[in-house]
Design a protein around this motif. Structure first.
Motif, PDB file in Angstrom:
ATOM      1  N   THR A  21      52.034  -1.911 -50.931  1.00 34.31           N
ATOM      2  CA  THR A  21      51.139  -1.171 -50.038  1.00 34.31           C
ATOM      3  C   THR A  21      51.099   0.304 -50.405  1.00 34.31           C
ATOM      4  O   THR A  21      50.215   1.032 -49.947  1.00 34.31           O
ATOM      5  N   SER A  74      40.272  -4.506 -47.404  1.00 32.41           N
ATOM      6  CA  SER A  74      40.771  -5.318 -46.284  1.00 32.41           C
ATOM      7  C   SER A  74      39.683  -6.266 -45.803  1.00 32.41           C
ATOM      8  O   SER A  74      38.843  -5.917 -44.966  1.00 32.41           O
ATOM      9  N   ARG A 110      38.695 -10.359 -44.541  1.00 31.51           N
ATOM     10  CA  ARG A 110      39.194 -11.630 -43.995  1.00 31.51           C
ATOM     11  C   ARG A 110      38.837 -12.787 -44.925  1.00 31.51           C
ATOM     12  O   ARG A 110      37.827 -12.755 -45.628  1.00 31.51           O
ATOM     13  N   TYR A 159      43.959 -11.343 -37.182  1.00 30.05           N
ATOM     14  CA  TYR A 159      43.136 -10.464 -38.010  1.00 30.05           C
ATOM     15  C   TYR A 159      42.748  -9.207 -37.225  1.00 30.05           C
ATOM     16  O   TYR A 159      42.785  -8.091 -37.742  1.00 30.05           O
ATOM     17  N   ALA A 203      45.701  -6.951 -36.942  1.00 28.47           N
ATOM     18  CA  ALA A 203      45.986  -6.334 -38.238  1.00 28.47           C
ATOM     19  C   ALA A 203      44.992  -5.229 -38.541  1.00 28.47           C
ATOM     20  O   ALA A 203      45.364  -4.142 -39.022  1.00 28.47           O
ATOM     21  N   GLU A 204      43.712  -5.467 -38.281  1.00 26.36           N
ATOM     22  CA  GLU A 204      42.686  -4.453 -38.550  1.00 26.36           C
ATOM     23  C   GLU A 204      42.911  -3.204 -37.701  1.00 26.36           C
ATOM     24  O   GLU A 204      42.717  -2.070 -38.171  1.00 26.36           O
ATOM     25  N   MET A 243      46.200  -1.417 -39.076  1.00 31.46           N
ATOM     26  CA  MET A 243      46.037  -0.808 -40.384  1.00 31.46           C
ATOM     27  C   MET A 243      44.963   0.275 -40.412  1.00 31.46           C
ATOM     28  O   MET A 243      44.905   1.062 -41.352  1.00 31.46           O
ATOM     29  N   VAL A 272      41.407  -0.279 -40.310  1.00 27.43           N
ATOM     30  CA  VAL A 272      40.423  -0.711 -41.302  1.00 27.43           C
ATOM     31  C   VAL A 272      39.069  -0.096 -40.962  1.00 27.43           C
ATOM     32  O   VAL A 272      38.458  -0.425 -39.943  1.00 27.43           O
ATOM     33  N   ALA A 308      41.385  -0.201 -45.545  1.00 28.14           N
ATOM     34  CA  ALA A 308      42.419   0.314 -44.639  1.00 28.14           C
ATOM     35  C   ALA A 308      42.736   1.756 -45.034  1.00 28.14           C
ATOM     36  O   ALA A 308      43.857   2.125 -45.364  1.00 28.14           O
ATOM     37  N   THR A 362      45.935  -8.564 -48.759  1.00 27.66           N
ATOM     38  CA  THR A 362      46.851  -7.796 -47.909  1.00 27.66           C
ATOM     39  C   THR A 362      46.581  -7.972 -46.429  1.00 27.66           C
ATOM     40  O   THR A 362      47.514  -8.123 -45.632  1.00 27.66           O
ATOM     41  N   LEU A 363      45.325  -7.938 -46.013  1.00 32.18           N
ATOM     42  CA  LEU A 363      45.014  -8.092 -44.593  1.00 32.18           C
ATOM     43  C   LEU A 363      45.559  -9.418 -44.063  1.00 32.18           C
ATOM     44  O   LEU A 363      46.125  -9.475 -42.958  1.00 32.18           O
ATOM     45  N   THR A 364      45.427 -10.484 -44.842  1.00 31.05           N
ATOM     46  CA  THR A 364      45.916 -11.796 -44.401  1.00 31.05           C
ATOM     47  C   THR A 364      47.437 -11.834 -44.382  1.00 31.05           C
ATOM     48  O   THR A 364      48.033 -12.442 -43.480  1.00 31.05           O
TER      49      THR A 364
END
Length: 526
Positions: free
Chosen positions: A95, A102, A104, A138, A141-142, A145, A147, A184, A503-505
């Motif tokens: 990272t 980023s 999905r 998701y 995470a978004e 991070m 995004v 991100a 990375t997002l996953t």
């Protein structure tokens, strides 16, 4: 105040690795009240002040350059035989290095076997979870991070560089409509980090911290809870277990080579798709003769690095691709599954903004230095680049094994990383390069230059998820089928590569896994 835990404390949750999976998991567990967590990271700990806007200085500082061996027909076997993957050996893992893309997975990409059917020579399975299962994670995470362009963060996309505008114009001319810049990377101040200044050295580490990295987000926050101890320069050598087969400790070497055994209640492995299977294979014992958690024989198998190729286009007017973020745009119109193109699955066109030193290094024309190469570099300010990111078919023979004779600095067998293109991968690449050519020809570009594939930055699979224990290594929570208190928390748990950058996953799965671990701990199941 940073926590410290005794080596003999058997209640510790040990996390191996501090990147997208391990760093996120540590913070999620700590925020949910897990009191004793130790992160063992093989690399050094850097600060923002240590990051330099210098390609080669940061490559040497961040990259995992321990001895590795490549095999198979893929390009790195010839061009980078000791560097199968450009990943990081540092707190924050890759990272620190990643571009920030980023995206999905698409719903069908969680069900590749169902969607594509049986593909000759491919070892396809469906994921044991669905897109619908992943949607809430998701979104988390978004938001975590930051995004840009994702509704969860509320941030608009980043400003468009000239390279972005060129890519959009070419895409429109051949009928493409789905061009995004979902990163991100903060487009404005967000979550205590500044907005992007368009410096352009994203993959050398973001010097101002606008790009999300566990180095300066998840890990400091985890440590601040007083529940997490970070031990950098701690290379994990083996996972140990008790008579029943439950893992109970992790053997590691510190920066001086001194070995320590950290007792553990739970072990979560988040090295990467090379080091994680290597660790399980190096943890073989009389009970697990073929490697820890390897009753299926799938540990180390099904390595994927995406179906990929790279090229530069030289335009009539200056593009100045070095301005802006490392990725200028993602053309997503071909990510669909459309068998009428002659292959299954799809791909994205990742439009690059690459600095001159790396452009020169990656170019490597067939005849090497000479007029063929310098004629390209003379037009550097007129260039734009593309990296093709297509779904690679998993194959059992692609994977990580232990070298029979060669040892690393700790006396352990070095990994052999084998990868060869599936026939479908080659068809994806051919189609993608053709579409890239059409995009740029439509703008009147003077020349398209294909370049050798550089070492994979996306390495996936090798400890994959499966509904049946015989098909993979872990279940839908990343929990080993064979060992209840052992988890895989990185990209090696992927059952397929899909089209999206991973990375997002990985982060979404880590958030989901943390929920499960906390629930199971409360139920006294772990």
């Amino acid at each position: 105040m940073a926590a410290t835990f005794d080596l003999n404390d058997s209640e510790v949750v040990v996390i191996v690795g501090s990147g997208a999976g391990g760093g996120t998991l540590a913070n999620e567990l700590a925020q949910k009240g897990v009191n004793k967590i130790v992160i063992l990271e093989a690399g050094k700990q850097f600060t923002l002040e240590d990051i330099e806007n210098d390609e080669w200085a940061m490559f040497s500082k961040l990259s995992w350059l321990d001895k590795r061996v490549t095999a198979g027909t893929w390009s790195p076997h010839r061009t980078a035989p000791n560097l199968p993957a450009w990943i990081c050996k540092t707190v924050g893992g890759s990272t620190v290095h990643w571009t920030g893309v980023s995206l999905r997975f698409q719903p069908h990409e969680f069900k590749p076997l169902t969607t594509y059917g049986r593909v000759l020579d491919a070892n396809l399975i469906d994921w044991p979870l669905s897109y619908e299962d992943m949607v809430p994670y998701y979104e988390l995470a978004e938001k975590k991070m930051g995004v840009s362009g994702a509704p969860a963060s509320g941030m608009p996309e980043l400003p468009k560089s000239n390279n972005t505008l060129v890519a959009e114009a070419g895409a429109r001319k051949i009928g493409y409509k789905n061009v995004v810049h979902r990163m991100a990377i903060n487009s404005r101040p967000y979550d205590g980090r500044p907005g992007c200044q368009q410096i352009g050295f994203c993959v050398q580490g973001c010097k101002i911290g606008a790009k999300w990295s566990t180095l300066y987000t998840e890990i400091p926050r985890a440590i601040a809870t007083g529940r997490v101890e970070l031990r950098p320069e701690a290379m994990v050598l083996q996972i140990q277990h008790d008579k029943s087969g439950k893992v109970n400790g992790v053997l590691y070497a510190d920066k001086n080579g001194t070995k320590h055994l950290q007792k553990a209640r739970i072990v979560c492995v988040a090295g990467n798709s090379i080091e994680s299977p290597r660790l399980l294979l190096n943890s073989a014992s009389s009970k697990f003769t073929d490697g820890l958690a390897n009753s299926s024989g799938q540990v180390g198998r099904n390595y994927m690095a995406h179906a990929t190729a790279a090229a530069f286009a030289i335009h009539q007017k200056p593009v100045k691709m070095h301005r802006g973020t490392a990725v200028a745009a993602i053309v997503m119109d071909e990510q669909k599954h459309d068998p009428s193109r002659g292959f299954v699955a799809g791909y994205n066109l990742i439009v690059l903004s690459q600095g001159l030193p790396f452009a020169a290094a990656f170019l490597r024309t067939p005849n090497g230095w000479g007029r063929e190469m310098t004629s390209v570099l003379d037009k550097y300010d007129h260039m734009s680049g593309v990296w093709i990111c297509g779904e690679q078919m998993p194959m059992e023979q692609n994977g990580v094994t232990l070298h029979p004779t060669e040892k690393d600095q700790h006396g352990l067998p070095v990994p052999i990383v084998a990868n060869s293109d599936h026939a479908n991968d080659a068809l994806i690449v051919k189609h993608a390069l053709g579409q890239w050519r059409k995009m740029n020809d439509a703008l009147g570009s003077n020349r398209i230059v294909e370049v050798p594939v550089w070492p994979a930055a996306h390495n996936l699979g090798t400890n994959r998820m499966s509904a049946k224990a015989s098909d993979g290594v872990v279940n839908k929570w990343g929990q080993a089928h064979d060992v209840k208190n052992l988890f895989i928390s990185d990209g090696s748990q992927f059952a397929s590569s899909a089209v999206a950058n991973p990375t997002l996953t990985i982060v979404a799965l880590a958030i989901r896994q943390a929920e499960y671990i906390v629930d199971q701990m409360k139920r006294k199941q772990l």
